[in-house]
Enzyme design. Structure first.
Site, PDB file in Angstrom:
ATOM      1  N   ASP A  91      56.586   2.827  -7.642  1.00 28.69           N
ATOM      2  CA  ASP A  91      57.448   3.013  -6.664  1.00 28.69           C
ATOM      3  C   ASP A  91      57.039   2.350  -5.260  1.00 28.69           C
ATOM      4  O   ASP A  91      55.794   2.862  -4.862  1.00 28.69           O
ATOM      5  CB  ASP A  91      57.771   4.444  -6.376  1.00 28.69           C
ATOM      6  CG  ASP A  91      58.780   4.842  -5.497  1.00 28.69           C
ATOM      7  OD1 ASP A  91      60.043   4.835  -5.983  1.00 28.69           O
ATOM      8  OD2 ASP A  91      58.666   5.311  -4.380  1.00 28.69           O
ATOM      9  N   GLU A 128      58.135  -2.297  -7.705  1.00 29.24           N
ATOM     10  CA  GLU A 128      59.306  -2.059  -6.652  1.00 29.24           C
ATOM     11  C   GLU A 128      58.913  -2.864  -5.487  1.00 29.24           C
ATOM     12  O   GLU A 128      57.986  -2.315  -4.758  1.00 29.24           O
ATOM     13  CB  GLU A 128      59.835  -0.665  -6.694  1.00 29.24           C
ATOM     14  CG  GLU A 128      61.019  -0.484  -5.696  1.00 29.24           C
ATOM     15  CD  GLU A 128      61.558   0.930  -5.329  1.00 29.24           C
ATOM     16  OE1 GLU A 128      62.657   1.160  -5.492  1.00 29.24           O
ATOM     17  OE2 GLU A 128      60.463   1.727  -5.031  1.00 29.24           O
TER      18      GLU A 128
END
Length: 183
Positions: A91, A128
């Site tokens: 993330d 990401e």
């Protein structure tokens, strides 16, 4: 559970979120790394010593710190060796490229640590490749093993399929550049 999923032919990709540490920035309670060594675990503003917030969570983990890099590798090793996961989706992975002076490293040690680690050699690495402060590295994420999660492409396709007003003119399928594809 992971072994059962493997027996069923399903790989397990663990979503790792090193940028959520429960402190909530300068005004939040001391619940995590701030109590150990705030200046070691977080990127702080040089003049004010306040937490930077490139994550939208009130703070940014300092992946330039050798202690933080070791913590990340130890965590990943545990999940691979003990839990038998097949890979990771990071993330806001671009925070792992941040320096204490706001910009990204040209050669981020934390990402090279992960990419070159022998324990992690067979794992899938999905980034990401952006952060909440606007660092967007899709198509330029460092290394050979990293695949990239492309949020702009996902958002364009979702908007197009929903029929959002003006989306077909903004992003016609024939004009999507190659950088929108997974590497």
């Amino acid at each position: 559970m992971v072994k059962a999923l493997h027996r069923a032919g399903i790989e397990v990709i663990l979503d790792v979120v090193f940028n959520h540490t429960a402190e909530g920035g300068d005004g939040g309670p001391t619940l995590s790394f701030r109590g150990f060594a705030e200046e070691t675990y977080y990127i702080l503003e040089p003049c004010t010593n306040r937490h930077t917030n490139y994550t939208g969570c009130g703070n940014t983990l300092d992946a330039s710190s050798s202690v933080v890099r070791r913590m990340i590798l130890d965590s990943l090793h545990y999940w691979v060796e003990e839990m038998h996961v097949d890979g990771f989706r990071f993330d806001l992975a671009s925070i792992l490229c941040r320096t204490e002076r706001d910009g990204p490293w040209k050669i981020p040690r934390s990402l090279w640590d992960i990419e070159s680690d022998p324990v992690l050699a067979g794992t899938k690495l999905i980034a990401e490749a952006w952060d909440a402060a606007g660092l967007y590295q899709v198509g330029t994420f460092i290394g050979d093993r990293w695949m990239e999660w492309n949020g702009r492409f996902r958002d364009d396709v979702r908007s197009f399929l929903r029929g959002d007003s003006g989306r077909s003119r903004d992003s016609p399928p024939g004009s999507w550049p190659v950088r929108y594809l997974w590497s």
